[in-house]
Design a protein around this motif. Structure first.
Motif, short mmCIF file in Angstrom:
data_model
loop_
_atom_site.label_atom_id
_atom_site.label_comp_id
_atom_site.label_asym_id
_atom_site.label_seq_id
_atom_site.Cartn_x
_atom_site.Cartn_y
_atom_site.Cartn_z
N SER A 46 0.83 -1.21 0.00
CA SER A 46 0.00 0.00 0.00
C SER A 46 0.86 1.26 0.00
O SER A 46 0.37 2.35 -0.31
CB SER A 46 -0.96 0.02 1.19
OG SER A 46 -0.24 0.18 2.38
N LYS B 176 0.71 3.04 -3.20
CA LYS B 176 -0.61 3.45 -3.69
C LYS B 176 -0.58 4.89 -4.24
O LYS B 176 -1.21 5.19 -5.26
CB LYS B 176 -1.62 3.34 -2.54
CG LYS B 176 -3.05 3.26 -2.99
CD LYS B 176 -3.97 3.00 -1.81
CE LYS B 176 -5.41 3.25 -2.24
NZ LYS B 176 -6.29 3.33 -1.10
N ASP C 22 -0.21 -5.78 3.59
CA ASP C 22 0.77 -5.10 4.42
C ASP C 22 1.07 -5.88 5.70
O ASP C 22 0.24 -6.60 6.23
CB ASP C 22 0.25 -3.70 4.78
CG ASP C 22 0.34 -2.78 3.57
OD1 ASP C 22 0.69 -3.27 2.48
OD2 ASP C 22 0.08 -1.59 3.72
N GLN D 215 2.99 4.95 5.91
CA GLN D 215 1.55 4.90 5.61
C GLN D 215 0.90 6.24 5.98
O GLN D 215 0.04 6.74 5.27
CB GLN D 215 0.89 3.75 6.38
CG GLN D 215 1.22 2.39 5.79
CD GLN D 215 0.79 1.24 6.69
OE1 GLN D 215 0.90 1.33 7.90
NE2 GLN D 215 0.32 0.18 6.08
#
Lengths: 213, 29
Positions: A182, A185, B4, B13
């Motif tokens: 992610s 992303k 993840d 993140q």
């Protein structure tokens, strides 16, 4: 890769040939031509010199030329491939290409590494991560106790800094991204796959005949 | 494809949530 069957691509004096740019990127020739329309409108928004300066870059992204920000500055620096303080058309297309859904994970991983290696030392250092984290918290008006920030940094480096030298090298970053997909992303803009239909406002009739494969 | 790592949220993140890393604005001319 851009696919071309054509005899008549447009030429942009002072800028790289769209056929060449298409051959080096995931964009087709007509998409590169559409990006030129976008580039033109951005590059003449403050100074009409055919180049995008930082003020124009920020104006295009945020509709506010005074919005200074750590991340915005770093993104500009990465788009400014030739380190001239301005972005030319070739830089613009090649940089946007990294955000194309078809660009390789290696390119995206490399871009994020350079994005976060703010001091260009070849490593993502704890102090840099802390600085970015604080910038994010300020931007989003989130408040975290100093101890909590340190815990997040400890945990992040425990996971990513495998050799424990206090900084994240390129290989460590690649491994970390594979475990945490992610994180890439932000590196994919889905609509770049078909910009000519998604954003008809800056599309014109291409002189190039193309056959998609 | 992996998901993840199951750790607490990592710093990257959070950083990725910055609106300044979203290039959509370019296409809203």
């Amino acid at each position: 890769m851009g696919c071309l069957h054509s005899t008549a691509a447009r030429e942009y004096p002072g800028h790289e040939n769209p056929v060449k740019l298409a051959s080096e990127t995931a964009f087709s020739v007509s998409e590169v031509e559409a990006l030129y329309e976008l580039f033109k409108s951005i590059s003449c928004s403050v100074v009409d010199d055919g180049l995008i300066n930082k003020e124009e870059f920020q104006l295009a992204l945020f509709k506010n030329r005074k919005k200074e920000n750590l991340f915005a500055n770093r993104i500009f620096d990465l788009f400014d491939v030739k380190r001239k303080g301005v972005i030319d058309f070739g830089d613009f297309v090649r940089s946007l290409n990294v955000f194309h859904p078809n660009a390789s994970l290696e390119e995206k991983t490399d871009f994020t590494f350079r994005l976060y290696d703010m001091d260009c030392t070849g490593y993502i250092e704890r102090q840099e991560v802390k600085q970015m984290l604080i910038a994010l918290l300020c931007e989003s008006e989130m408040k975290l106790a100093d101890d909590t920030i340190e815990v997040i940094l400890d945990q992040t480096f425990e996971d990513a800094d495998v050799d424990g030298d206090g900084k994240i090298g390129k290989t460590e970053w690649s491994d970390f991204v594979i475990k945490n997909p992610s994180l890439l992303k932000i590196m994919t803009l889905p609509y770049l796959r078909d910009i000519t239909t998604t954003f008809p406002s800056f599309v014109f009739n291409s002189e190039v005949d193309e056959i998609a494969t | 494809k992996g998901s993840d790592s199951p750790t607490i949220i990592n710093a990257f993140q959070l950083i990725g949530m910055s609106s300044f890393l979203d290039l959509s604005g370019f296409f809203e001319q």
